[in-house]
Design an enzyme around this catalytic site. Structure first.
Site, PDB file in Angstrom:
ATOM      1  N   HIS A  11       0.802  -1.228   0.000  1.00 12.72           N
ATOM      2  CA  HIS A  11       0.000   0.000   0.000  1.00 12.72           C
ATOM      3  C   HIS A  11       0.836   1.280   0.000  1.00 12.72           C
ATOM      4  CE1 HIS A  11      -3.484  -2.312  -0.283  1.00 12.72           C
ATOM      5  NE2 HIS A  11      -3.381  -2.854   0.904  1.00 12.72           N
ATOM      6  N   HIS A  51       3.256  -8.128  -3.048  1.00 11.76           N
ATOM      7  CA  HIS A  51       2.388  -8.979  -3.860  1.00 11.76           C
ATOM      8  C   HIS A  51       2.365  -8.414  -5.278  1.00 11.76           C
ATOM      9  CE1 HIS A  51      -1.917 -10.916  -4.250  1.00 11.76           C
ATOM     10  NE2 HIS A  51      -1.100 -11.295  -5.226  1.00 11.76           N
ATOM     11  N   ARG A  57      -1.879  -3.678  -9.835  1.00 12.42           N
ATOM     12  CA  ARG A  57      -2.562  -2.494  -9.285  1.00 12.42           C
ATOM     13  C   ARG A  57      -1.692  -1.694  -8.311  1.00 12.42           C
ATOM     14  NH1 ARG A  57      -7.221  -5.308  -5.699  1.00 12.42           N
ATOM     15  NH2 ARG A  57      -7.624  -6.280  -7.703  1.00 12.42           N
TER      16      ARG A  57
HETATM   17  N1  PXP Z   1      -0.621 -12.028   3.860  1.00  8.25           N
HETATM   18  C1  PXP Z   1      -1.156 -12.258   2.641  1.00  8.25           C
HETATM   19  C2  PXP Z   1      -0.950 -13.589   2.016  1.00  8.25           C
HETATM   20  C3  PXP Z   1      -1.855 -11.241   1.950  1.00  8.25           C
HETATM   21  O1  PXP Z   1      -2.363 -11.482   0.732  1.00  8.25           O
HETATM   22  C4  PXP Z   1      -1.985  -9.980   2.563  1.00  8.25           C
HETATM   23  C5  PXP Z   1      -2.693  -8.876   1.848  1.00  8.25           C
HETATM   24  O2  PXP Z   1      -2.006  -8.530   0.714  1.00  8.25           O
HETATM   25  C6  PXP Z   1      -1.392  -9.783   3.815  1.00  8.25           C
HETATM   26  C7  PXP Z   1      -0.746 -10.833   4.460  1.00  8.25           C
HETATM   27  C8  PXP Z   1      -1.430  -8.461   4.506  1.00  8.25           C
HETATM   28  O3  PXP Z   1      -2.751  -8.149   4.864  1.00  8.25           O
HETATM   29  P1  PXP Z   1      -3.062  -6.733   5.504  1.00  8.25           P
HETATM   30  O4  PXP Z   1      -2.712  -5.705   4.477  1.00  8.25           O
HETATM   31  O5  PXP Z   1      -4.517  -6.819   5.806  1.00  8.25           O
HETATM   32  O6  PXP Z   1      -2.215  -6.611   6.733  1.00  8.25           O
END
Ligand code: PXP
Length: 248
Positions: A11, A51, A57
């Protein structure tokens, strides 16, 4: 318990894309992802997670290439099981890959990977990653059938999906916590490293101390959100402190 923290910086890229998606590579594309990773590492994060989604995106191919040599802890690449992303993972060789389900319409990863139902498609991907020296994790629901499937597939680790736990409250949340405890116990007993992630924040982290054998948490949104107010280094340090502070 000494849980490790992988900070998911997707993010940070989301913020950059909001302004610069059409002009990446220009001189002022901020915030810079390598700087974000460096600040997280200096604040004590044990790893950086990104990711590379099929729709690009947030994280871009160039981000992966730039981050790979700059990360001094370890890079964990989350990826859907597609030939395109597998080829990129094999060429880039992150320390770890976490295979996740991917659906274009979703806002974030919804639900776990169906390791039991997709074992034929997953087996060759896992084998190729491991042959390249990459440790493989499967992002699964905390369910017996999925943990056993991950073991059968020869994964090194499972990442237990904490989304249902994070979204629930009261008795429902307690029930989700019990599912996580059972799945973690089983996975550890089967010799799998047990990680967890999704929706973990500065409040619900307190409850996760009840889950045994958690080696690593991957946390993104709450840390990036907190960093808006206190800065990235403090946001990471506060999460590390919450992970150390077992309230039981
Ligand atoms: N682990 C995995 C496998 C994910 O896909 C994500 C979200 O991209 C996260 C952890 C992190 O999730 P959050 O952003 O809700 O902390």
């Amino acid at each position: 318990m000494s849980m490790k923290l992988g900070v998911n910086i997707d993010h940070v890229a989301t913020l950059r894309q909001a302004r610069y998606a059409g002009s990446l590579g220009s001189h002022n594309c901020e915030p810079d992802l390598c700087t974000a990773a460096e600040v997280c590492e200096q604040a004590g994060a044990h790893g950086i997670t990104i990711h590379l989604r099929a729709d690009r995106r947030h994280i871009q191919d160039a981000d992966l290439a730039a981050l790979r040599p700059r990360i001094t802890t370890k890079l964990n690449l989350e990826m859907g099981n597609t030939p395109e992303i597998l080829a990129i993972a094999l060429a880039t060789r992150p320390a770890e890959v976490c295979i996740v389900p991917e659906n274009r319409a979703e806002i974030t990863t919804e639900g776990g990977l169906d390791a039991a139902g997709q074992s034929e498609a997953l087996a060759p991907t896992i084998a190729r990653l491991q042959e390249a020296g990459i440790r493989v994790s499967l992002f699964i629901e905390p369910a017996t059938v999925q943990v056993e499937a991950a073991r059968k597939l020869g994964a090194d680790m499972v990442e237990l999906h904490t989304g249902a736990f994070a979204n629930a409250c009261g008795d429902e949340q307690r029930a989700e916590l019990e599912r996580l405890i059972a799945a973690a116990t089983l996975a550890h007993g089967l010799g799998l490293q047990v990680n967890a992630g999704h929706g973990i924040n500065y409040e619900n982290i307190a409850l996760l101390h009840a889950v045994p054998h958690l080696a690593e948490l991957n946390i993104g949104h709450s840390i990036v959100a907190r960093s808006v107010f206190v800065g990235m280094a403090a946001a990471v340090a506060e999460m590390l402190e919450a992970m150390r502070r077992d309230p039981r």
